[in-house]
Design a protein around this motif. Structure first.
Motif, PDB file in Angstrom:
ATOM      1  N   THR A 186       0.833  -1.208   0.000  1.00 36.00           N
ATOM      2  CA  THR A 186       0.000   0.000   0.000  1.00 36.00           C
ATOM      3  C   THR A 186       0.868   1.259   0.000  1.00 36.00           C
ATOM      4  O   THR A 186       0.359   2.360   0.179  1.00 36.00           O
ATOM      5  N   SER A 191      -4.735   3.497   5.329  1.00 31.36           N
ATOM      6  CA  SER A 191      -4.801   2.915   3.985  1.00 31.36           C
ATOM      7  C   SER A 191      -4.099   1.566   3.978  1.00 31.36           C
ATOM      8  O   SER A 191      -4.507   0.624   3.292  1.00 31.36           O
ATOM      9  N   LYS A 216      -4.516   9.101  -0.149  1.00 28.28           N
ATOM     10  CA  LYS A 216      -4.724   8.146   0.940  1.00 28.28           C
ATOM     11  C   LYS A 216      -6.216   7.873   1.141  1.00 28.28           C
ATOM     12  O   LYS A 216      -6.623   6.740   1.422  1.00 28.28           O
ATOM     13  N   GLN A 231      -7.369   5.543  -1.559  1.00 30.20           N
ATOM     14  CA  GLN A 231      -6.953   4.167  -1.252  1.00 30.20           C
ATOM     15  C   GLN A 231      -7.974   3.501  -0.339  1.00 30.20           C
ATOM     16  O   GLN A 231      -8.382   2.362  -0.563  1.00 30.20           O
ATOM     17  N   LEU A 232      -8.385   4.216   0.692  1.00 31.51           N
ATOM     18  CA  LEU A 232      -9.333   3.648   1.663  1.00 31.51           C
ATOM     19  C   LEU A 232     -10.620   3.217   0.991  1.00 31.51           C
ATOM     20  O   LEU A 232     -11.144   2.128   1.241  1.00 31.51           O
ATOM     21  N   TYR A 253     -10.204   0.171  -1.267  1.00 35.22           N
ATOM     22  CA  TYR A 253     -10.103  -1.070  -0.487  1.00 35.22           C
ATOM     23  C   TYR A 253     -11.405  -1.416   0.248  1.00 35.22           C
ATOM     24  O   TYR A 253     -11.477  -2.408   0.961  1.00 35.22           O
ATOM     25  N   LYS A 311       1.024   9.096  -3.009  1.00 39.73           N
ATOM     26  CA  LYS A 311      -0.092   9.243  -2.069  1.00 39.73           C
ATOM     27  C   LYS A 311      -0.494  10.696  -1.855  1.00 39.73           C
ATOM     28  O   LYS A 311      -1.574  10.967  -1.374  1.00 39.73           O
TER      29      LYS A 311
END
Ligand SMILES: *Cc1c(COP(=O)(O)O)cnc(C)c1O
Ligand SMILES: [Zn+2]
Length: 417
Positions: free
Chosen positions: A115, A148, A173, A176-177, A180, A387
């Motif tokens: 990540t 993340s 970031k 990313q969360l 996912y 990021k």
């Protein structure tokens, strides 16, 4: 009750009151001290000295965090089906005398973790541990990377994540969360407020707690970076290892890794650690410098991952600097941005601000004479620059845009030349 720790764990010790606890203790903090009772994991070094395979045998295992499974604090399944964490490159800087005035400089590239940050070393412990405890929801508050990272690792393991982030978390970031599949709560407030809220929610619902300092197993995951550095240097001990510091868990993990190897007679001594904080948020530096108890500070820096006004792992971080006879140092946001540019141009490393801060710390330590030309230095690159695109843009500005004709190109090109 089944044993929930690694085979060589003998117990826990509170960093604050020094009370020790048995290995079957389930609380993650010292019951005497409450919130500030951060625990350190204790290992049976005598048994490990005899039973840990020699480096040559260890090196035949896959190169990831599980290579050092005997030294971990959680029980590790025979085949942990996690993402690939650790086993990251240690690059030697070429022409480092010319470029940086240093004979020997290495950069440990943690940006290539799945990540994109060193936080994966901790998060992967959290998800494996949560699984072994039959927990289905893992939660944390984070300035970004811990979250993340947890979200990615949890997705791989089929766990749900509940994440609390402060309002200022960078877009890379946050994206990313969501990718996912986390349940994300962006909290109107700073990191302290975010942390407090997560703490209450975790307590209320009984979720697995991945808040870094609170959960002692996370520092134990981060320590694997130290094992790898020593392995990659063929057993040599560098003079300095440099890392940026927010909560203090990464620094504490580094120290613990070197300490383990020292206790196991696999190191002659522990390298000096240099903890780098942003001048706009340097509570650990202040406490270390003034020898006074830690005071909460503002979180006034663009390096979001180290903007921590109340470091949760202050005792372990201060211990690491004292025991290694290292130092704390601060760097300005301008120096952090300049370091992004220099790392990119001269080393091919794209760092987010909190990561380039470590490199900025190296340059400052050289200018003050703390680090000398012949010192052998390892800088840890903790987080990938992708990021935080805004942070990068502040460092390097915008792209030149031209009309779609050759003259326009040539004019601009000749101006650049
Ligand atoms: C979290 C983080 C740090 C600092 O780690 P702490 O354990 O909070 O001290 C440094 N750099 C990056 C990129 C991080 O994500
Ligand atoms: Zn205690």
């Amino acid at each position: 009750m089944a044993i929930k720790t690694g085979p060589y764990v003998i117990g826990f010790r509170c960093m604050q009151c020094q009370e020790t606890y048995q290995r079957d203790m389930t609380a993650m903090r010292c019951p005497n001290c409450g919130d500030t009772g951060i625990l350190d994991v204790l290992f049976d070094y005598d048994a490990l000295r005899e039973q840990l395979p020699c480096p040559e045998v260890l090196q035949q295992r896959p190169f990831d965090v599980w290579r050092y499974r005997e030294l971990l604090s959680i029980p590790v399944p025979a085949e942990p089906s996690t993402l690939h964490v650790g086993g990251t490159p240690l690059y030697r800087s070429q022409d480092s005398v010319k470029k940086w005035g240093l004979k020997t400089l290495y950069i440990k590239d943690e940006g290539v973790n799945p990540t994109g940050s060193l936080k994966d070393r901790a998060s992967v412990m959290a998800v494996v541990h949560a699984k072994s405890l039959s927990q289905s929801i893992v939660a944390c508050s984070s300035t970004g990377n811990a979250a993340s990272s947890l979200a990615g690792q949890a997705a791989k393991m089929g766990l749900k994540t509940v994440i609390f982030v402060p309002e200022r978390a960078p877009i890379g970031k946050l994206n990313q969360l969501l990718v996912y599949g986390s349940h994300v709560f962006k909290v109107r407030g700073d990191y302290q407020a975010t942390y407090a809220l997560s703490h209450e929610a975790i307590k209320t619902y009984g979720w697995y707690d991945r808040n870094a300092a609170v959960n002692p197993h996370l520092v134990e995951g981060k320590k694997t970076v130290a094992y790898e550095i020593i392995e990659q240097l063929g057993g040599d001990v560098p003079d300095w290892v440099i890392v940026s510091v927010g909560d203090g868990c990464t620094l504490a993990g580094l120290y613990k890794g070197f300490y383990d190897l020292f206790k196991l007679d696999r190191l002659t001594h522990i390298p000096k650690l240099l903890g780098v904080q942003s001048a706009g948020c340097a509570p650990l530096y202040e406490a270390w410098q003034s020898k006074q108890p830690l005071e909460a500070t503002q979180e006034n820096t663009l390096a979001d991952s180290i903007a921590v006004g109340v470091p949760r792992n202050a005792l372990k971080a201060l211990h690491a600097i004292e025991q290694s006879t290292g130092a704390f140092i601060t760097v300005s946001d301008d120096a952090i941005l300049s370091a992004i540019k220099q790392l990119g141009r001269h080393e091919g490393i794209f760092a987010e601000p909190a990561s380039s801060a470590a490199f900025a710390g190296l340059l400052k330590a050289q200018s003050t004479g703390l680090i000398a030309k012949q010192d052998r230095v390892v800088v840890i690159h903790t987080g990938n620059g992708l990021k935080d695109p805004d942070g990068a843009r502040k460092a390097v500005g915008d792209v030149t845009c031209i009309d779609a004709d050759f003259a326009s190109f040539e004019n601009t090109w000749n101006m650049k030349e």
